[in-house]
Design a protein around this motif. Structure first.
Motif, PDB file in Angstrom:
ATOM      1  N   GLU A   1       0.742  -1.104  -0.046  1.00  0.00           N
ATOM      2  CA  GLU A   1       0.072   0.032   0.007  1.00  0.00           C
ATOM      3  C   GLU A   1       1.002   1.170  -0.067  1.00  0.00           C
ATOM      4  O   GLU A   1       0.539   2.218  -0.502  1.00  0.00           O
ATOM      5  CB  GLU A   1      -0.785   0.058   1.333  1.00  0.00           C
ATOM      6  CG  GLU A   1      -1.838  -1.142   1.307  1.00  0.00           C
ATOM      7  CD  GLU A   1      -2.965  -0.953  -0.064  1.00  0.00           C
ATOM      8  OE1 GLU A   1      -3.045   0.025  -0.641  1.00  0.00           O
ATOM      9  OE2 GLU A   1      -3.385  -2.138  -0.280  1.00  0.00           O
ATOM     10  N   ALA A   2       1.861   1.269   0.694  1.00  0.00           N
ATOM     11  CA  ALA A   2       2.728   2.377   0.868  1.00  0.00           C
ATOM     12  C   ALA A   2       3.545   2.514  -0.502  1.00  0.00           C
ATOM     13  O   ALA A   2       3.642   3.629  -1.055  1.00  0.00           O
ATOM     14  CB  ALA A   2       4.051   2.115   1.870  1.00  0.00           C
ATOM     15  N   VAL A   3       3.906   1.503  -1.251  1.00  0.00           N
ATOM     16  CA  VAL A   3       4.401   1.653  -2.810  1.00  0.00           C
ATOM     17  C   VAL A   3       3.318   2.317  -3.460  1.00  0.00           C
ATOM     18  O   VAL A   3       3.582   3.412  -4.267  1.00  0.00           O
ATOM     19  CB  VAL A   3       4.779   0.251  -3.271  1.00  0.00           C
ATOM     20  CG1 VAL A   3       5.148   0.468  -4.648  1.00  0.00           C
ATOM     21  CG2 VAL A   3       6.147  -0.442  -2.454  1.00  0.00           C
ATOM     22  N   ALA A   4       2.243   1.911  -3.466  1.00  0.00           N
ATOM     23  CA  ALA A   4       0.938   2.125  -4.623  1.00  0.00           C
ATOM     24  C   ALA A   4       0.681   3.772  -4.143  1.00  0.00           C
ATOM     25  O   ALA A   4       0.246   4.417  -5.109  1.00  0.00           O
ATOM     26  CB  ALA A   4      -0.305   1.552  -4.151  1.00  0.00           C
ATOM     27  N   ALA A   5       1.234   4.265  -2.796  1.00  0.00           N
ATOM     28  CA  ALA A   5       0.833   5.608  -2.563  1.00  0.00           C
ATOM     29  C   ALA A   5       1.912   6.466  -2.763  1.00  0.00           C
ATOM     30  O   ALA A   5       2.058   7.645  -2.755  1.00  0.00           O
ATOM     31  CB  ALA A   5       0.337   5.770  -1.105  1.00  0.00           C
ATOM     32  N   GLY A   6       3.016   5.936  -3.532  1.00  0.00           N
ATOM     33  CA  GLY A   6       4.078   6.747  -3.829  1.00  0.00           C
ATOM     34  C   GLY A   6       5.182   6.818  -2.873  1.00  0.00           C
ATOM     35  O   GLY A   6       6.103   7.888  -3.146  1.00  0.00           O
ATOM     36  N   GLY A   7       5.300   6.100  -1.784  1.00  0.00           N
ATOM     37  CA  GLY A   7       6.368   5.987  -0.822  1.00  0.00           C
ATOM     38  C   GLY A   7       7.498   5.571  -1.024  1.00  0.00           C
ATOM     39  O   GLY A   7       8.476   5.716  -0.535  1.00  0.00           O
ATOM     40  N   GLY A   8       7.611   4.785  -2.311  1.00  0.00           N
ATOM     41  CA  GLY A   8       9.031   4.387  -2.529  1.00  0.00           C
ATOM     42  C   GLY A   8       8.917   2.858  -3.149  1.00  0.00           C
ATOM     43  O   GLY A   8       7.751   2.496  -3.469  1.00  0.00           O
ATOM     44  N   LEU A   9       9.949   2.297  -3.628  1.00  0.00           N
ATOM     45  CA  LEU A   9      10.167   0.913  -4.318  1.00  0.00           C
ATOM     46  C   LEU A   9      10.240  -0.022  -3.192  1.00  0.00           C
ATOM     47  O   LEU A   9      10.602   0.317  -1.920  1.00  0.00           O
ATOM     48  CB  LEU A   9      11.188   1.079  -5.185  1.00  0.00           C
ATOM     49  CG  LEU A   9      11.275   1.787  -6.406  1.00  0.00           C
ATOM     50  CD1 LEU A   9      12.530   1.569  -7.206  1.00  0.00           C
ATOM     51  CD2 LEU A   9      10.061   2.114  -7.017  1.00  0.00           C
ATOM     52  N   ALA A  10      10.073  -1.245  -3.423  1.00  0.00           N
ATOM     53  CA  ALA A  10      10.151  -2.290  -2.417  1.00  0.00           C
ATOM     54  C   ALA A  10      10.256  -3.549  -3.224  1.00  0.00           C
ATOM     55  O   ALA A  10       9.946  -3.856  -4.360  1.00  0.00           O
ATOM     56  CB  ALA A  10       8.918  -2.325  -1.602  1.00  0.00           C
ATOM     57  N   LEU A  11      11.003  -4.657  -2.478  1.00  0.00           N
ATOM     58  CA  LEU A  11      11.167  -5.962  -3.006  1.00  0.00           C
ATOM     59  C   LEU A  11       9.760  -6.619  -2.591  1.00  0.00           C
ATOM     60  O   LEU A  11       9.432  -6.586  -1.285  1.00  0.00           O
ATOM     61  CB  LEU A  11      12.309  -6.510  -2.529  1.00  0.00           C
ATOM     62  CG  LEU A  11      13.720  -6.059  -3.152  1.00  0.00           C
ATOM     63  CD1 LEU A  11      14.841  -6.736  -2.253  1.00  0.00           C
ATOM     64  CD2 LEU A  11      13.815  -6.524  -4.572  1.00  0.00           C
ATOM     65  N   MET A  12       9.330  -7.439  -3.453  1.00  0.00           N
ATOM     66  CA  MET A  12       8.126  -8.035  -3.504  1.00  0.00           C
ATOM     67  C   MET A  12       8.164  -9.738  -3.908  1.00  0.00           C
ATOM     68  O   MET A  12       8.901  -9.695  -5.281  1.00  0.00           O
ATOM     69  CB  MET A  12       6.952  -7.457  -4.083  1.00  0.00           C
ATOM     70  CG  MET A  12       6.511  -6.371  -3.348  1.00  0.00           C
ATOM     71  SD  MET A  12       5.472  -6.384  -1.917  1.00  0.00           S
ATOM     72  CE  MET A  12       5.104  -4.520  -1.382  1.00  0.00           C
TER      73      MET A  12
END
Length: 320
Positions: A232-243
């Motif tokens: 959800e944080a990625v979707a909100a533009g908070g940054g990239l993440a490994l998934m």
């Protein structure tokens, strides 16, 4: 006294000589005599006596030989009960999994074992650091555990069956400029803010490897251990993440892109103590987990567009 000594005493009463007992049990007469001496030391009254050249049972020996029949009968019944337990196709099997593996595997396992006569799964979530997973095999028949591709192997105290070798992709908003490409490199992502786990969790090592490959430190904007929250944080533009690529539910606002130049992959392994697989029900559940892994894996590379992100109940910290 033990079962073998009692059986020798019983056979002596029936066969009438040490030599005959030795022949029946396929051992030497001296071995029979030694066991009789050991048995005699454990009781206060004589169990045998000489009658000419023959060794015969005293009254106490005959009483104990009679009890030996009851002991052998009880042990045979116990062995039969154990064998029935081992051979039962529908026994209970306890399975623990870290959160994203549980979200992916548990529904498939429950559906596969829904019919009568199949093993009864008892499921639990256990999300722990990598080094703690082997200890869980004391409490569960099977433990779904994760480790990074380059991490140390599991200890020899457990057996591991690898279910998935799952790539860790870079998650980004679907409209992010990097989503236009099929893959990303460490140089592509090094200037972006990152959402990653707290220090001490294995996936941080992959973040450090990205930084090393790019030749610069990454900006770690947020520390979130749970994949669903990180997504959800990625979707909100908070940054990239490994998934993880396969074990996550799709998120319509995210895109996943494979990472080149860095080894980013986790193993999802089924851990168990070797003796647990003596049970037919446990072997059946292991086979169903392997089948579930094939279903989960599906294709290889994620599609280019949106809808290949995910949510789950554990975060990057829980993935190795």
């Amino acid at each position: 006294m033990d079962e073998r000594q009692l059986r020798i005493l019983r056979e002596l009463g029936e066969l009438g000589s040490v030599t005959a007992v030795a022949d029946a049990l396929l051992v030497t007469p001296s071995a029979i005599s030694q066991q009789l001496r050991l048995l005699q030391r454990s009781v206060k009254v004589p169990l045998t006596e000489r009658e000419g050249r023959r060794l015969v049972l005293t009254d106490a020996g005959q009483a104990l030989a009679g009890a030996a029949i009851e002991v052998e009968t009880a042990l045979a019944r116990a062995r039969h009960t154990v064998q029935e337990f081992v051979d039962r196709p529908d026994g209970e099997v306890s399975v623990a999994a870290f959160h994203s593996a549980g979200a992916a595997f548990f529904p498939l396992l429950l559906r596969a074992l829904a019919d009568p006569g199949t093993p009864v799964p008892r499921l639990a979530d256990e999300d722990v650091p990598q080094e703690d997973f082997p200890r869980l095999t004391r409490a569960y028949d099977i433990v779904l555990a994760h480790r990074l591709d380059h991490a140390p192997a599991w200890p020899p105290t457990v057996t591991a069956t690898t279910l998935l070798r799952e790539p860790l992709d870079v998650a980004m908003p679907a409209d992010h400029p990097l989503a236009a490409g099929r893959r990303v490199t460490p140089a592509d992502v090094a200037g972006e803010p990152w959402i990653t786990a707290h220090d001490g969790f294995p996936i941080v090592a992959t973040i450090e490897a990205i930084a090393a490959a790019a030749g610069r430190r990454l900006h770690l904007a947020h520390r979130i251990n749970e994949f669903s929250v990180a997504a959800e944080a990625v979707a909100a533009g908070g940054g990239l993440a490994l998934m993880p690529r396969w074990t996550m539910r799709r998120h319509p606002a995210l895109a996943l892109r494979p990472l080149s130049g860095v080894q980013a992959r986790r193993h999802i392994d089924a851990l168990y103590r070797p003796e647990r697989t003596a049970r037919r029900a446990v072997r059946t559940v292991l086979a169903e987990l392997r089948g579930a892994a094939r279903t989960i894996q599906g294709g290889d590379d994620p599609p280019r567009g949106a809808g290949n992100g995910a949510t789950s109940h554990d975060g990057p910290a829980a993935a190795p």
